[in-house]
Design an enzyme around this catalytic site. Structure first.
Site, PDB file in Angstrom:
ATOM      1  N   GLY A 171       0.851  -1.197   0.000  1.00  0.00           N
ATOM      2  CA  GLY A 171       0.000   0.000   0.000  1.00  0.00           C
ATOM      3  C   GLY A 171       0.874   1.230   0.000  1.00  0.00           C
ATOM      4  O   GLY A 171       1.414   1.620   1.035  1.00  0.00           O
ATOM      5  N   MET A 222       0.318   7.379   3.479  1.00  0.00           N
ATOM      6  CA  MET A 222       0.618   6.794   4.797  1.00  0.00           C
ATOM      7  C   MET A 222       1.630   5.649   4.660  1.00  0.00           C
ATOM      8  O   MET A 222       2.579   5.552   5.438  1.00  0.00           O
ATOM      9  CB  MET A 222      -0.663   6.267   5.464  1.00  0.00           C
ATOM     10  CG  MET A 222      -1.578   7.324   6.019  1.00  0.00           C
ATOM     11  SD  MET A 222      -0.872   8.211   7.416  1.00  0.00           S
ATOM     12  CE  MET A 222      -1.049   7.019   8.744  1.00  0.00           C
ATOM     13  N   ASN A 276       2.609  -2.155  -4.289  1.00  0.00           N
ATOM     14  CA  ASN A 276       1.296  -1.520  -4.421  1.00  0.00           C
ATOM     15  C   ASN A 276       0.550  -2.156  -5.577  1.00  0.00           C
ATOM     16  O   ASN A 276       1.159  -2.542  -6.578  1.00  0.00           O
ATOM     17  CB  ASN A 276       1.466  -0.015  -4.689  1.00  0.00           C
ATOM     18  CG  ASN A 276       0.160   0.730  -4.505  1.00  0.00           C
ATOM     19  OD1 ASN A 276      -0.363   0.829  -3.390  1.00  0.00           O
ATOM     20  ND2 ASN A 276      -0.394   1.239  -5.597  1.00  0.00           N
ATOM     21  N   LYS A 298      -6.558   0.601   2.051  1.00  0.00           N
ATOM     22  CA  LYS A 298      -7.876   1.077   2.465  1.00  0.00           C
ATOM     23  C   LYS A 298      -8.570   0.016   3.328  1.00  0.00           C
ATOM     24  O   LYS A 298      -8.571  -1.169   2.967  1.00  0.00           O
ATOM     25  CB  LYS A 298      -8.686   1.318   1.198  1.00  0.00           C
ATOM     26  CG  LYS A 298      -9.764   2.296   1.350  1.00  0.00           C
ATOM     27  CD  LYS A 298     -10.292   2.655  -0.015  1.00  0.00           C
ATOM     28  CE  LYS A 298     -11.674   3.207   0.164  1.00  0.00           C
ATOM     29  NZ  LYS A 298     -12.489   3.087  -0.989  1.00  0.00           N
ATOM     30  N   SER A 344      -1.765   6.304  14.404  1.00  0.00           N
ATOM     31  CA  SER A 344      -2.315   7.664  14.417  1.00  0.00           C
ATOM     32  C   SER A 344      -1.214   8.697  14.279  1.00  0.00           C
ATOM     33  O   SER A 344      -0.112   8.516  14.785  1.00  0.00           O
ATOM     34  CB  SER A 344      -3.084   7.934  15.703  1.00  0.00           C
ATOM     35  OG  SER A 344      -3.485   9.294  15.727  1.00  0.00           O
ATOM     36  N   GLY A 376      -1.494  10.894  11.284  1.00  0.00           N
ATOM     37  CA  GLY A 376      -1.621  11.390   9.916  1.00  0.00           C
ATOM     38  C   GLY A 376      -0.341  11.174   9.135  1.00  0.00           C
ATOM     39  O   GLY A 376       0.524  10.398   9.526  1.00  0.00           O
ATOM     40  N   LYS A 410      -7.656   2.166  18.816  1.00  0.00           N
ATOM     41  CA  LYS A 410      -7.572   3.224  17.792  1.00  0.00           C
ATOM     42  C   LYS A 410      -8.958   3.815  17.515  1.00  0.00           C
ATOM     43  O   LYS A 410      -9.104   5.026  17.335  1.00  0.00           O
ATOM     44  CB  LYS A 410      -6.952   2.665  16.503  1.00  0.00           C
ATOM     45  CG  LYS A 410      -6.924   3.651  15.341  1.00  0.00           C
ATOM     46  CD  LYS A 410      -6.071   4.848  15.663  1.00  0.00           C
ATOM     47  CE  LYS A 410      -5.872   5.916  14.607  1.00  0.00           C
ATOM     48  NZ  LYS A 410      -6.597   5.961  13.408  1.00  0.00           N
ATOM     49  N   HIS A 432      -9.696   6.102  20.326  1.00  0.00           N
ATOM     50  CA  HIS A 432      -8.845   7.284  20.097  1.00  0.00           C
ATOM     51  C   HIS A 432      -9.566   8.236  19.143  1.00  0.00           C
ATOM     52  O   HIS A 432      -9.668   9.437  19.397  1.00  0.00           O
ATOM     53  CB  HIS A 432      -7.497   6.819  19.520  1.00  0.00           C
ATOM     54  CG  HIS A 432      -6.656   7.914  18.926  1.00  0.00           C
ATOM     55  ND1 HIS A 432      -6.945   8.515  17.719  1.00  0.00           N
ATOM     56  CD2 HIS A 432      -5.530   8.511  19.373  1.00  0.00           C
ATOM     57  CE1 HIS A 432      -6.038   9.447  17.458  1.00  0.00           C
ATOM     58  NE2 HIS A 432      -5.163   9.464  18.451  1.00  0.00           N
ATOM     59  N   ASN A 433     -10.082   7.709  18.058  1.00  0.00           N
ATOM     60  CA  ASN A 433     -10.744   8.562  17.072  1.00  0.00           C
ATOM     61  C   ASN A 433     -12.052   9.140  17.595  1.00  0.00           C
ATOM     62  O   ASN A 433     -12.402  10.270  17.262  1.00  0.00           O
ATOM     63  CB  ASN A 433     -10.994   7.780  15.778  1.00  0.00           C
ATOM     64  CG  ASN A 433      -9.717   7.593  14.982  1.00  0.00           C
ATOM     65  OD1 ASN A 433      -8.620   7.613  15.541  1.00  0.00           O
ATOM     66  ND2 ASN A 433      -9.837   7.380  13.693  1.00  0.00           N
ATOM     67  N   GLU A 438     -11.118  11.972  19.598  1.00  0.00           N
ATOM     68  CA  GLU A 438     -10.663  13.006  18.647  1.00  0.00           C
ATOM     69  C   GLU A 438     -11.870  13.784  18.072  1.00  0.00           C
ATOM     70  O   GLU A 438     -11.833  15.010  18.015  1.00  0.00           O
ATOM     71  CB  GLU A 438      -9.900  12.277  17.543  1.00  0.00           C
ATOM     72  CG  GLU A 438      -9.421  13.107  16.387  1.00  0.00           C
ATOM     73  CD  GLU A 438      -8.797  12.180  15.315  1.00  0.00           C
ATOM     74  OE1 GLU A 438      -7.923  11.350  15.654  1.00  0.00           O
ATOM     75  OE2 GLU A 438      -9.203  12.292  14.150  1.00  0.00           O
ATOM     76  N   ARG A 474     -21.407  16.413  13.265  1.00  0.00           N
ATOM     77  CA  ARG A 474     -20.901  16.276  11.891  1.00  0.00           C
ATOM     78  C   ARG A 474     -22.033  15.917  10.933  1.00  0.00           C
ATOM     79  O   ARG A 474     -22.127  16.482   9.848  1.00  0.00           O
ATOM     80  CB  ARG A 474     -19.824  15.183  11.823  1.00  0.00           C
ATOM     81  CG  ARG A 474     -18.518  15.615  12.413  1.00  0.00           C
ATOM     82  CD  ARG A 474     -17.388  14.769  11.854  1.00  0.00           C
ATOM     83  NE  ARG A 474     -16.199  14.922  12.662  1.00  0.00           N
ATOM     84  CZ  ARG A 474     -15.031  14.352  12.367  1.00  0.00           C
ATOM     85  NH1 ARG A 474     -14.922  13.592  11.307  1.00  0.00           N
ATOM     86  NH2 ARG A 474     -13.989  14.537  13.142  1.00  0.00           N
TER      87      ARG A 474
HETATM   88  P1  2AM Z   1      -3.990   1.564  -5.487  1.00  0.00           P
HETATM   89  O1  2AM Z   1      -2.862   2.545  -5.519  1.00  0.00           O
HETATM   90  O2  2AM Z   1      -3.766   0.420  -6.421  1.00  0.00           O
HETATM   91  O3  2AM Z   1      -5.342   2.204  -5.647  1.00  0.00           O
HETATM   92  C1  2AM Z   1      -5.019   3.520  -0.339  1.00  0.00           C
HETATM   93  O4  2AM Z   1      -6.145   3.644  -1.142  1.00  0.00           O
HETATM   94  C2  2AM Z   1      -4.224   2.288  -0.721  1.00  0.00           C
HETATM   95  O5  2AM Z   1      -5.056   1.134  -0.706  1.00  0.00           O
HETATM   96  C3  2AM Z   1      -3.589   2.357  -2.095  1.00  0.00           C
HETATM   97  O6  2AM Z   1      -2.333   1.775  -1.995  1.00  0.00           O
HETATM   98  C4  2AM Z   1      -4.550   1.533  -2.934  1.00  0.00           C
HETATM   99  O7  2AM Z   1      -3.954   0.903  -4.049  1.00  0.00           O
HETATM  100  C5  2AM Z   1      -4.947   0.469  -1.944  1.00  0.00           C
HETATM  101  N1  2AM Z   1      -6.213  -0.177  -2.307  1.00  0.00           N
HETATM  102  C6  2AM Z   1      -7.447   0.367  -2.196  1.00  0.00           C
HETATM  103  N2  2AM Z   1      -8.376  -0.528  -2.595  1.00  0.00           N
HETATM  104  C7  2AM Z   1      -7.724  -1.630  -2.951  1.00  0.00           C
HETATM  105  C8  2AM Z   1      -8.126  -2.919  -3.417  1.00  0.00           C
HETATM  106  N3  2AM Z   1      -9.437  -3.225  -3.565  1.00  0.00           N
HETATM  107  N4  2AM Z   1      -7.164  -3.828  -3.676  1.00  0.00           N
HETATM  108  C9  2AM Z   1      -5.880  -3.505  -3.518  1.00  0.00           C
HETATM  109  N5  2AM Z   1      -5.423  -2.326  -3.072  1.00  0.00           N
HETATM  110  C10 2AM Z   1      -6.330  -1.404  -2.785  1.00  0.00           C
END
Ligand code: 2AM
Length: 471
Positions: A11, A15, A34, A77, A130, A132, A184, A187-188, A191, A289
Site C-alpha cells: 500500500g 501513509m 502496491n 484502504k 495515528s 496522519g 484506535k 482514540h478517534n 478526537e 458532523r
Molecule cells: P492503489 O494505488 O492500487 O489504488 C489507499 O487507497 C491504498 O489502498 C492504495 O495503496 C490503494 O492501491 C490500496 N487499495 C485500495 N483498494 C484496494 C483494493 N481493492 N485492492 C488492492 N489495493 C487497494
C-alpha cells in the site's frame, strides 16, 4: 551482508510511503508493493534518497525478498482491500509469518482476520496508526493488538518508528484479538469530541464575541501554552492564520461548513451503546458532523427562522479564561468517556488493557497528544471510576464546571448550538447526581408495559395498576 528485507509494506498511498521511509530511515530494510505499479514507481522516483527500500512488482517477488519469518504490513484502504490482500498472501506464506493490518479496520473485522490467519498458522496484528501523514513519517503513535508472538517479531521496528516521549516510545503491545483497532477506534472517538469542542468555542468567539479569525488565532496560540495545550489546539491556531492566496481572506472563512466522516467516531458511539457505556460527548460530536452535512436545508431553515448573526458581547480576559476552562472540561470529559469505554471493553472482550500505558502512547505522535495526558496517566494509576473524578482532576473539574455553565448559558441565549459543550455538563452533572429522574421513567414503563419497578424503601420487584381496571 544479508540483503533480505526486515519488513514489507503493501500500500503505497501517502501513509504507506511515509511509514516505509520512516522505518527505512531507522536502518531497517523495507520491501514495498502496491496494487497499481505506477504508484510504487512514482514513490521510488520522487521520494527515495538512498533509503534501503526495495520496490517490488508482484506479490510473489515481494514475498521472496522478505527475511523469514516474514513480516508484512498492510497500509491499504480499510475493508475489502485488506481481505483481498490476505487471501492473495495466504498461499505465499509459511506458518510463523506475520501479517499486520495498519489501516483503520473495524475491530470485529480484525477479530475475524486474526482467526483466519491463525487457521493457517500465521500470526496477525491489528494495529492502529495515528498521526496522519506527518506522524507516519516522523513518528506516529502505534497501537498494536493481536498475537503477542507476532508483536515480538516487530517490536524493535515499530518502537523505533514510533514517536518518542520522555517515558518511552509511543508503541506498546496492547492486548489480544482486535484490541489494537479497538483502542484506535476509541482514540478517534475522543478526537471527534475534542475537534467539535474546539469548533464550538471558535463559533462562540466569532459569533457571540465578534472576533476575527486572526484574533481567534492568537487566543489558540496562547492556549497552546496552557492546560489545554494539545496538537488539536496547536493546529487550530495555525489553521486560523492561513490566508487564501487569491482572496487574501482567512482560508477557514471560505471553507464549506459541512463535515465529512469515515466512520470511526460513529463506531465508537455504536460500540459504546452496545457495551452500555454512556458517551454523550462523543455521540454529540458524531451527530454534529452529520447535522452539518445538511447545509442546504440549514440555509433554508435559517431563512424561515429569520436568524441573524448580530454580535453583542464585549470580549475580555474573563471571557477568554472561561472559554479555556470550558474547553478543558470538554477535553477531560471526552477522555473520561473514552477510558471508561476502554475499561469496560477490556473486561467484556477480555482484552486486559493497560489503560495507563494507553495514555502514555497517546502522549506523542497521535492526534490526541495533549499536555493533560500526563495528568491522565496519574489519574488512571489511581484506578478511578472515571478520570474526571480522580483526585488529580476533581478540584480543577469542579472549578471549570462553573465557567462552563456561564459559557453554555450564553451560547443558549444567543441560539448558538454547543452540543458537545452542553453534553459535557450533562455528563458530569448526571454522573455526580445521586438522584436522577429515572424513577419517573420506571413508573412510565410500568404504566404502559407492566415492566415493573424497584422501590427505594423496600426490596423486591413491583407492578402497579396505575389507572382503572386491567380487564
Ligand atoms: P492503489 O494505488 O492500487 O489504488 C489507499 O487507497 C491504498 O489502498 C492504495 O495503496 C490503494 O492501491 C490500496 N487499495 C485500495 N483498494 C484496494 C483494493 N481493492 N485492492 C488492492 N489495493 C487497494
Amino acid at each position: 551482508m544479508n540483503t533480505m528485507c526486515d519488513i514489507g509494506i503493501i500500500g503505497m498511498a501517502v501513509m504507506g510511503q511515509n511509514l516505509a521511509l520512516n522505518i527505512a530511515r531507522k536502518g531497517f530494510r523495507v520491501a514495498v508493493f502496491n496494487r497499481t505499479q505506477e504508484r510504487t514507481r512514482e514513490f521510488v522516483n520522487t521520494r527515495l534518497q538512498g533509503e534501503p527500500i526495495v520496490p517490488t512488482h508482484s506479490l510473489e517477488e515481494f514475498v521472496s525478498v522478505l527475511g523469514k519469518p516474514r513480516r508484512i504490513m498492510l497500509m491499504v484502504k480499510a475493508g475489502q482491500a485488506v481481505d483481498e490482500f490476505m487471501e492473495a498472501l495466504f498461499p505465499l506464506l509459511e506458518p510463523g509469518d506475520l501479517i499486520i493490518d495498519g489501516g483503520n479496520s473495524f475491530f470485529q473485522d480484525t477479530e475475524r482476520r486474526l482467526q483466519e490467519a491463525e487457521k493457517r498458522g500465521l500470526l496477525f496484528l491489528g494495529t492502529g496508526v495515528s498521526g496522519g501523514e506527518y506522524g507516519a513519517l516522523h513518528g506516529p503513535s502505534i497501537m498494536p493488538g493481536g498475537h503477542r508472538e507476532g508483536y515480538e517479531l516487530v517490536s524493535e521496528i515499530l518502537e523505533r518508528a514510533a514517536a518518542q516521549v520522555e517515558d518511552g516510545p509511543c508503541c506498546s503491545y496492547l492486548g489480544p484479538g482486535g484490541s489494537g483497532h479497538f483502542v484506535k477506534m476509541v482514540h478517534n472517538g475522543i478526537e471527534y469530541a475534542m475537534m467539535e469542542a474546539i469548533a464550538e468555542i471558535y463559533d462562540i468567539l466569532r459569533k457571540i464575541y465578534g472576533l476575527s479569525s486572526s484574533a481567534i488565532q492568537s487566543i489558540f496560540e496562547e492556549w497552546n501554552e496552557s492546560d489545554v495545550a494539545s496538537y488539536l489546539v496547536e493546529i487550530t491556531g495555525k489553521i486560523l492564520g492561513v490566508e487564501d492566496p487569491e482572496t487574501k481572506k482567512p482560508l477557514v472563512d471560505l471553507i464549506l461548513d459541512a463535515a465529512e466522516q469515515k466512520g470511526t467516531g460513529k463506531w465508537t458511539s455504536q460500540v459504546a451503546f452496545d457495551l452500555g457505556v454512556p458517551t454523550p460527548v462523543i455521540n454529540q460530536a458524531v451527530i454534529a458532523r452529520s447535522l452539518s452535512s445538511f447545509k442546504e436545508k440549514r440555509v433554508l431553515l435559517s431563512q424561515i427562522w429569520g436568524r441573524k448573526n448580530d454580535t453583542a458581547l464585549c470580549f475580555d480576559s474573563k471571557a477568554k479564561d472561561a472559554l479555556r476552562q470550558t474547553l478543558f472540561l470538554s477535553m477531560v470529559a471526552a477522555f473520561s468517556e473514552g477510558f471508561h469505554l476502554l475499561q469496560v471493553a477490556s473486561e467484556e472482550l477480555q482484552y486486559n488493557l493497560n489503560l495507563v500505558d494507553i495514555a502514555r502512547i497517546w502522549k506523542g505522535g497521535c492526534i490526541l497528544r495533549a499536555r493533560m495526558l500526563s495528568s491522565i496517566q496519574k489519574a488512571l494509576a489511581e484506578n478511578p471510576l472515571l478520570i474526571f473524578a480522580a483526585s488529580e482532576f476533581t478540584q480543577k473539574v469542579k472549578e471549570s464546571t462553573k465557567y462552563a455553565r456561564q459559557i453554555v448559558k450564553t451560547a443558549l441565549e444567543f441560539a448558538t448550538p454547543v452540543p458537545v459543550l452542553s453534553a459535557t455538563l450533562a455528563y458530569i452533572d448526571s454522573w455526580t447526581s445521586a438522584s436522577l429522574p429515572a424513577n419517573l421513567l420506571q413508573a412510565q414503563r410500568d404504566f404502559f408495559g407492566a415492566h415493573t419497578y424497584k422501590r427505594i424503601d423496600r426490596p423486591g420487584t413491583f407492578h402497579t395498576v396505575w389507572e382503572g381496571e386491567t380487564e
